[in-house]
Design an enzyme around this catalytic site. Structure first.
Site: not given
Length: 251
Positions: A54, A56, A115, A160, A181, A211-212
């Protein structure tokens, strides 16, 4: 399913308020998307871990702002073995932009996920990408229509979820790429057990993205053993040498 304001962290409430006000695109887009499932299969066939790296610049859960050229960061991630890229287009809280995504997609040959906090159909038309994120919690009953609208434009929707209810809604909407997530967007707390709890509920033909929260090789392995077809990793890659960090997690 929509979260009421008092269930959300203040940062998330502010992000959603801004997202609702952002305009959509002026003309309907039509995307010739690079296949994410094929990219995942090719990575696995090569004996590597599929990672969506990602780009970010910042976020409410990170400190500071990374001001490197987003295109160069993206190229380094791909050189490090990223199967796909996730690019933030939310400007106010994540430092992203549609223009950054456009430039990155032109510069790389892997699938690119947009995203953002997309709240209505017109916002799909802001910029072309290969995948587009739809957050079940925030679009609620509009999810089936948004999945269909995204596909009609050529996007691959990544839906998501964070709860069983949201996973059920995603599957009912026809989602075949689902991101679980590990971060509760109500509290901004991370628990890798979220993926482990929900993954067994998904059919085998659904491509699952964890995710995450993945920061180490051990955590990446933990998510893969729990059924993750791919991992979406932001902070752990952006914190330092993005090429080396990507290589570490994809091996």
């Amino acid at each position: 399913m929509n979260a009421s304001g008092d269930e959300l962290a203040p940062d998330v409430r502010a992000i959603l308020e801004a997202a609702r006000e952002r305009p959509g695109g002026e003309t309907r887009v039509s995307v010739d998307a690079r296949s994410f499932p094929e990219a995942v299969a090719e990575t696995e066939a090569a004996g590597r871990v599929p990672v969506i790296a990602e780009v970010k610049p910042t976020s409410p859960t990170t400190e500071g702002v990374r001001e490197d050229d987003p295109v160069e960061l993206a190229r380094e991630m791909v050189a490090g073995g990223a199967t796909a890229l996730s690019v933030l287009t939310e400007p106010e809280h994540f430092g992203g932009s549609a223009e950054s995504l456009r430039q990155i997609r032109e510069a790389v040959d892997v699938p690119v996920l947009r995203k953002d906090f997309i709240m209505n159909e017109d916002q799909l038309d802001v910029v072309e990408s290969d995948l587009v994120l739809l957050i079940a919690r925030f679009v609620g009953d509009d999810l089936p229509d948004l999945v269909e609208a995204a596909r009609d434009r050529g996007f691959q929707p990544l839906v998501e979820v964070h709860t069983r209810e949201e996973l059920t809604a995603a599957l009912a909407a026809g989602a075949d790429i689902v991101g679980i997530n590990n971060r509760d967007l109500g509290k901004l707390e991370v628990d890798l057990g979220t993926f482990e709890e929900l993954a067994p509920e998904a059919p085998d033909d659904v491509l699952l993205v964890a995710e995450s929260g993945v920061k180490t090789v051990e955590e990446a392995r933990r998510m893969r053993e729990a059924g993750a077809d791919a991992l979406l990793v932001g902070t752990a890659i952006m914190d330092g040498d993005v090429r080396q960090n990507t290589e570490t997690l994809t091996q």
